[in-house]
Design a protein around this motif. Structure first.
Motif, PDB file in Angstrom:
ATOM      1  N   ILE B 277       0.748  -1.294  -0.003  1.00  0.00           N
ATOM      2  CA  ILE B 277       0.085  -0.043  -0.134  1.00  0.00           C
ATOM      3  C   ILE B 277       0.938   1.261   0.069  1.00  0.00           C
ATOM      4  N   PHE B 278       1.105   1.841  -1.309  1.00  0.00           N
ATOM      5  CA  PHE B 278       1.779   3.083  -1.296  1.00  0.00           C
ATOM      6  C   PHE B 278       1.106   4.492  -1.071  1.00  0.00           C
ATOM      7  N   ASN B 279       1.562   5.093   0.185  1.00  0.00           N
ATOM      8  CA  ASN B 279       0.838   6.352   0.369  1.00  0.00           C
ATOM      9  C   ASN B 279       1.434   7.197  -0.628  1.00  0.00           C
ATOM     10  N   ALA B 280       0.616   7.809  -1.536  1.00  0.00           N
ATOM     11  CA  ALA B 280       1.129   8.813  -2.289  1.00  0.00           C
ATOM     12  C   ALA B 280      -0.358   9.741  -2.872  1.00  0.00           C
ATOM     13  N   GLU B 281       0.130  11.025  -3.056  1.00  0.00           N
ATOM     14  CA  GLU B 281      -1.030  12.256  -3.503  1.00  0.00           C
ATOM     15  C   GLU B 281      -1.053  12.758  -4.689  1.00  0.00           C
ATOM     16  N   ARG B 282       0.168  13.305  -4.989  1.00  0.00           N
ATOM     17  CA  ARG B 282       0.490  13.951  -6.173  1.00  0.00           C
ATOM     18  C   ARG B 282       0.889  13.082  -7.428  1.00  0.00           C
ATOM     19  N   GLU B 283       0.391  13.604  -8.687  1.00  0.00           N
ATOM     20  CA  GLU B 283       0.595  12.817  -9.787  1.00  0.00           C
ATOM     21  C   GLU B 283       1.814  12.434  -9.937  1.00  0.00           C
ATOM     22  N   ARG B 284       2.903  13.287  -9.801  1.00  0.00           N
ATOM     23  CA  ARG B 284       4.339  12.677  -9.893  1.00  0.00           C
ATOM     24  C   ARG B 284       4.601  11.583  -8.923  1.00  0.00           C
ATOM     25  N   ASP B 285       4.249  11.516  -7.802  1.00  0.00           N
ATOM     26  CA  ASP B 285       4.361  10.391  -6.912  1.00  0.00           C
ATOM     27  C   ASP B 285       3.696   9.316  -7.338  1.00  0.00           C
ATOM     28  N   ILE B 286       2.496   9.335  -7.542  1.00  0.00           N
ATOM     29  CA  ILE B 286       1.889   8.300  -7.979  1.00  0.00           C
ATOM     30  C   ILE B 286       2.334   7.368  -9.270  1.00  0.00           C
ATOM     31  N   ARG B 287       2.738   8.374 -10.183  1.00  0.00           N
ATOM     32  CA  ARG B 287       3.336   7.689 -11.497  1.00  0.00           C
ATOM     33  C   ARG B 287       4.484   7.115 -11.107  1.00  0.00           C
ATOM     34  N   GLY B 288       5.407   7.688 -10.027  1.00  0.00           N
ATOM     35  CA  GLY B 288       6.482   6.927  -9.535  1.00  0.00           C
ATOM     36  C   GLY B 288       6.345   5.558  -8.767  1.00  0.00           C
ATOM     37  N   ALA B 289       5.179   5.542  -8.040  1.00  0.00           N
ATOM     38  CA  ALA B 289       4.745   4.499  -7.357  1.00  0.00           C
ATOM     39  C   ALA B 289       4.446   3.245  -8.246  1.00  0.00           C
ATOM     40  N   ALA B 290       3.739   3.692  -9.450  1.00  0.00           N
ATOM     41  CA  ALA B 290       3.322   2.894 -10.563  1.00  0.00           C
ATOM     42  C   ALA B 290       4.665   2.310 -11.294  1.00  0.00           C
ATOM     43  N   LYS B 291       5.456   3.084 -11.426  1.00  0.00           N
ATOM     44  CA  LYS B 291       6.783   2.783 -12.202  1.00  0.00           C
ATOM     45  C   LYS B 291       7.635   1.822 -11.275  1.00  0.00           C
ATOM     46  N   PHE B 292       7.540   2.063  -9.890  1.00  0.00           N
ATOM     47  CA  PHE B 292       8.172   1.252  -8.950  1.00  0.00           C
ATOM     48  C   PHE B 292       7.489  -0.108  -8.885  1.00  0.00           C
ATOM     49  N   VAL B 293       6.087  -0.262  -9.030  1.00  0.00           N
ATOM     50  CA  VAL B 293       5.453  -1.388  -9.188  1.00  0.00           C
ATOM     51  C   VAL B 293       5.721  -2.428 -10.391  1.00  0.00           C
ATOM     52  N   SER B 294       5.700  -1.602 -11.857  1.00  0.00           N
ATOM     53  CA  SER B 294       6.060  -2.208 -12.580  1.00  0.00           C
ATOM     54  C   SER B 294       7.440  -2.884 -12.590  1.00  0.00           C
ATOM     55  N   GLU B 295       8.375  -2.076 -12.159  1.00  0.00           N
ATOM     56  CA  GLU B 295       9.784  -2.467 -12.117  1.00  0.00           C
ATOM     57  C   GLU B 295       9.944  -3.695 -11.135  1.00  0.00           C
ATOM     58  N   THR B 296       9.142  -3.622  -9.907  1.00  0.00           N
ATOM     59  CA  THR B 296       9.642  -4.739  -9.011  1.00  0.00           C
ATOM     60  C   THR B 296       8.718  -5.926  -9.010  1.00  0.00           C
ATOM     61  N   LYS B 297       7.467  -5.675 -10.027  1.00  0.00           N
ATOM     62  CA  LYS B 297       6.536  -6.801 -10.142  1.00  0.00           C
ATOM     63  C   LYS B 297       5.778  -7.070  -8.709  1.00  0.00           C
ATOM     64  N   VAL B 298       5.766  -6.127  -7.852  1.00  0.00           N
ATOM     65  CA  VAL B 298       4.780  -6.300  -6.618  1.00  0.00           C
ATOM     66  C   VAL B 298       3.378  -6.004  -7.252  1.00  0.00           C
ATOM     67  N   LYS B 299       2.473  -6.164  -6.168  1.00  0.00           N
ATOM     68  CA  LYS B 299       1.057  -5.836  -6.258  1.00  0.00           C
ATOM     69  C   LYS B 299       0.893  -4.464  -5.539  1.00  0.00           C
ATOM     70  N   GLY B 300       0.465  -3.553  -6.209  1.00  0.00           N
ATOM     71  CA  GLY B 300       0.237  -2.188  -5.580  1.00  0.00           C
ATOM     72  C   GLY B 300      -1.223  -1.559  -5.206  1.00  0.00           C
ATOM     73  N   ILE B 301      -1.204  -0.927  -4.135  1.00  0.00           N
ATOM     74  CA  ILE B 301      -2.560  -0.110  -3.827  1.00  0.00           C
ATOM     75  C   ILE B 301      -2.019   1.173  -3.502  1.00  0.00           C
TER      76      ILE B 301
END
Lengths: 475, 456
Positions: B277-301
């Motif tokens: 569960i990634f705590n993120a608010e702004r677009e930049r950080d949310i996109r960053g979290a999405a990138k992290f999810v795709s790179e590490t192949k984890v399941k994200g919320i």
């Protein structure tokens, strides 16, 4: 440097954005207002029930007529409110919107300070409050002090100079506070810093007693001086003016309203007894989260209570708060208002009022009064605002649906007949705002020096508001 | 004590004593009579119940205008206009009333904070250190917190409770708002790993003399990237740790490493078995979290999600849902539209982002969950979507939709009976069931109300 750039961009943008947002609506501020006719609304008057299919005619900023099929002059602005609800503008009896500073916390008695001196008429919170249907507010000093600063009662005339915000005939007031904030429970002194007296509830009331005893003596010195002058006694020496004690003398003379922050019922009761002793009436207990425990004592003294409808548990002194507070106080005959104390919560006071129907079963109109007429009474401005009645100021909200429905929102908010929030215009303006923002961001002055922009100048004055205040609007 | 008293007592004293005794006993009886379980939380009544003549808002399917819901063995055993009522069932006539699934708030700190301000002894939501993967919210949740009853009597029956501090805060718990032990409350005792997604921020700390310190933007990005690299390194170290431990388990002649609780705790999340569960608010950080999810192949919320609608493409591509906690928040920038955060759920719905609405509250105001959803409804979200955003959608996001979030046969009987629209502030809750137990509609607040309402 970057910070400065950002700041400049922000302040430039703020000025333009706020001007844009209201320019259309305030253009006519110096012209004679045209008549406004709101047609075919469901009107919740807050005093005489709800009137279906009713028109409201507004002339010169006042409600001229309420009735069916009203006629207006040919150039009147007509608003079709079929299917919509109309209420009086919401009044928030506890807000810190517009304040560039809230607490002068160095002393525990700061009755000489005035929030009037730190009002910022461009605060975006004003516009957001209007968008939540709020037209007037009691702007209070913070709660760090036993006796805090003097308040301002304002109408949210966004886009106007700051002088226009002040409700000229509102009685002056002052903030008192008791409990955790005053004894600085959650504010530890920095290393080396002496703790400020008082540090206990025992000390808080002693600070008040000391101040009022001094105020009594000060009043006496003036009374004696004036008596001597009246008798043409040449030995009369004018007392030294004391800005700390003057407001307290006004309290003793019944000329200044006391708005007393507090939580626990025992401390509020101690204040009421203290006021009995010194012969003044407390206008409102602010927060009063346990006021329900001493409702009869409050009612007996004619003191109002201004509460959060259901906030609780965020500190120890808020642990006994219950959402039935409003109901118990109301049943005891206390004038209750529901406040926000928050630039966020101020936007949804209509839903806070709706909750008192649920908790205890306060009737609808009485619930509506708690965010309109009752705060107006507590602030002494009920002759001019707080209800939909002929001859009162046209401070009016038009809602998309019943204002106590969670699915409703204000469509239009007006103060003295002037539309200061119009949802359809707000939405229409968004593209324009976006383009303007983009254009501003491209300006050389807003580019970082590293990417080719020139270094920004250090602004010498922070905000338009400061100039308004310092030079009486001379820009 | 009493014999000694008798020796000394006159008749008058004796009668005072008995008066006192009887008052004392009556007082005790009334305390027991009023006890709703705020203290011990063993509450409610199990049994077979039939809620009849009700408007049934199933959420998952069409609303049944006049029907019956049967509850037995803790579950919903029948739903419909002609559902048969088992013999011996306790009937609840719900004429004029509506049946809804209990609401679910997926973003709270319920049970971890009793009094946030000035009472540190009641705050267990934050642990020391930045990387606390082994921390479990369930072990800090107080089943006897006053917030629990206050919340559930407004129709919220299930919450996720989250730890908050550091970069890796710890693991969340999904609980029902009833039970006298943590185990009795738990639906999923250890659900998701909370990570405060490292933000790009030019703020670099507070200097007591000079005030807030800043760095320039490119440095801020570098700082953020460094923190993400640290996280990834932590993940791969945990994987290596697991490999060494597994190899050693098979062959004791190999070298091994000592048990590492933090690495152990990370494994199900690194392997994508459980969500982060990634705590993120702004677009930049949310996109960053999405990138992290795709790179590490984890399941994200995403938790928070102010600008999630702006990053819809990245979120959808990586199958990341949003727990939106920003209805009762102000727009961050002065020039954001005034309804920026009210209308974000509508924009997420339009953009096809999977989301639910949460209060994001620590406990005392979780009871406002229906109004958060309703306000999203006032600013563009369809009413039925608003209802789903606090019932079936959070159940889906939390992976418990097979048992919670709608009125369907076979689901756990978390049920609320109301006299109106569930999301309206004037609506009253008339009956409440959690896991099929019928609960009293009492709380610390109703107790204090009873104590003081008639004081003269």
């Amino acid at each position: 440097m970057r910070k400065l750039t950002g700041f400049l961009l922000l302040s430039l943008f703020l000025l333009t954005a706020s001007n844009l947002a209201v320019s259309a609506q305030t253009r006519k501020q110096n012209e004679k207002q045209t008549d406004v006719l709101i047609r075919n609304a469901t009107v919740m008057t807050a005093v005489r029930g709800t009137l279906e299919n009713t028109d409201i005619l507004i002339q010169n900023g006042k409600i001229a007529k309420i009735g069916k099929n009203l006629k207006a002059s040919s150039n009147a602005q007509t608003i079709d409110a079929t299917g919509k609800f109309v209420t009086p503008g919401i009044i928030d009896c506890h807000s810190h919107a517009m304040l560039d500073a809230i607490n002068e916390g160095s002393y525990s008695v700061t009755s000489m300070t005035r929030v009037r001196d730190v009002l910022n008429p461009t605060d975006i919170s004003i516009y957001r409050a209007l968008a939540g249907g709020v037209t007037a507010a009691n702007l209070l000093h913070g709660s760090a002090n036993s006796i805090g600063g003097q308040n301002s009662t304002v109408k949210f005339k966004y886009g106007h100079p700051v002088e226009d915000f002040l409700v000229a005939d509102a009685p002056p007031g002052i903030k008192f506070a008791m409990g955790e904030n005053v004894r600085r429970t959650n504010f530890q002194p920095r290393p080396g810093q002496e703790p400020r007296y008082p540090r206990s509830r025992m000390g808080v009331i002693e600070v008040m007693r000391d101040a009022f005893l001094r105020a009594r003596e000060y009043k006496l010195s003036w009374d004696e001086y004036r008596a001597k002058v009246a008798k043409n006694d040449k030995t009369a020496v004018i007392p030294r003016r004391d800005l700390e004690l003057e407001p307290l003398v006004e309290i003793l003379e019944g000329k200044r309203l006391v708005h007393a922050h507090g939580y626990r019922s025992d401390e509020h009761l101690n204040l009421l007894l203290f006021a009995d002793e010194f012969g003044f009436r407390v206008a409102t207990l602010q927060h009063g989260l346990e006021a329900y425990k001493i409702a009869p004592e409050i009612a007996k003294r004619g003191t109002g209570v201004s509460i959060f409808v259901d906030s609780w548990g965020y500190k120890l002194e808020a642990f006994d708060s219950i959402p039935y507070n409003a109901y118990i106080l109301w049943k005891n005959g206390v004038v209750v208002s529901i406040n926000s104390d928050s630039d966020e919560r101020i936007r949804r006071l209509n839903l806070d009022a709706a909750k008192v129907e649920k908790y205890g079963g306060v009737p609808e109109e009485e619930a509506l009064k708690m965010i309109t007429l009752n705060p107006a009474k507590q602030l002494g401005i009920d002759k001019r605002t707080g209800s939909i009645e002929e001859k009162k100021d046209a401070d009016i909200v038009i809602w998309s649906a019943h204002p106590f429905s969670v699915y409703s929102h204000p469509e239009m908010t007006m103060i003295e007949g002037e539309v200061l929030f119009d949802r359809s215009k707000d939405i229409a303006m968004r593209d324009e705002m976006k383009k303007e923002r983009e254009a501003l961001e491209k300006l050389d002055v807003n580019k970082a020096p590293a990417s080719g922009g020139t270094s920004p100048k250090i602004p010498t004055e922070k905000r338009q508001a400061d100039r308004d205040d310092a030079d009486g609007g001379n820009q | 004590m009493s014999s000694k008293f008798k020796v000394q007592s006159s008749k008058l004293l004796k009668s005072i004593f008995y008066l006192y005794l009887s008052v004392f006993i009556c007082g005790q009886i009334s305390v027991f009579a009023q006890n709703d379980g705020s203290e011990q939380n063993v509450t409610g009544k199990a049994g077979t119940f039939a809620i009849t003549n009700a408007r049934i808002v199933t959420v998952s399917g069409a609303t049944i205008e006049n029907g019956t819901v049967v509850i037995s063995n803790g579950k919903i055993s029948a739903v419909g206009a002609n559902a048969s009522i088992p013999a011996g069932a306790e009937r609840i006539d719900a004429r004029g009333l509506s049946v809804y699934p209990g609401m679910i708030d997926a973003g709270t700190n319920m049970g971890l904070i009793e009094i946030g301000g000035g009472v540190p002894g009641s705050v267990d939501v934050a642990e020391v250190g930045d990387m606390n993967s082994n921390i479990k919210a369930i072990l800090g949740i107080n089943p006897h917190s006053t917030h629990i009853n206050v919340t559930r009597v407004n129709g919220i029956t299930t919450v996720m409770s989250l730890p908050v501090s550091g970069v890796i805060s710890g693991q969340s718990a999904i609980i029902n708002l009833n039970g006298s032990t943590q185990a009795e409350m738990a639906i999923v005792p250890v659900y998701g790993l909370v990570i405060n997604f490292p933000r790009v921020t030019t703020f670099s700390g507070f200097n007591p003399v000079a005030g807030p310190q800043t760095v320039d933007f490119s440095t801020a990005v570098k700082n953020r990237d460094k923190k993400l690299e640290d996280l990834k390194k932590l993940f791969s170290e945990a994987e290596n740790y697991a490999k060494v431990r597994d190899a050693y388990a098979k062959d004791r002649t190999l070298p091994s490493v000592p048990m590492d609780l933090k690495a152990e705790a990370l494994l199900p999340y690194i392997r994508g078995e459980k969500p982060i569960i990634f705590n993120a608010e702004r677009e930049r950080d949310i996109r960053g979290a999405a990138k992290f999810v795709s790179e590490t192949k984890v399941k994200g919320i995403i938790l928070g999600g102010q600008e999630a609608w702006k990053a819809a493409d990245d979120l959808k591509k990586n199958n990341i849902p949003v727990i939106y906690t920003n209805i009762y928040n102000l727009p961050v920038q002065d020039d954001d539209p005034y309804d920026y955060l009210f209308s974000a759920p509508m924009k997420m719905a339009q953009a096809g982002v999977k989301f639910c609405i949460s209060t994001g509250n620590d406990g005392s105001e979780v009871r406002d969950l229906p109004y958060h959803a309703g306000l999203a409804g006032a600013y563009g979200l369809a009413k039925d979507e608003a209802l789903k955003s606090v019932t079936i959608y959070p159940a889906q996001i939390l992976g418990i939709a097979d048992k919670f979030g709608s009125i369907e046969v076979g689901k756990m009987a978390n049920i609320v009976v109301t006299d109106g629209d569930l999301l309206e502030p004037r609506t009253n809750i008339k009956h409440l069931f959690i896991n099929g137990r019928m609960l009293p509609l009492t709380s610390r607040h109703t107790q204090l109300f009873d104590n003081f309402k008639d004081r003269k």
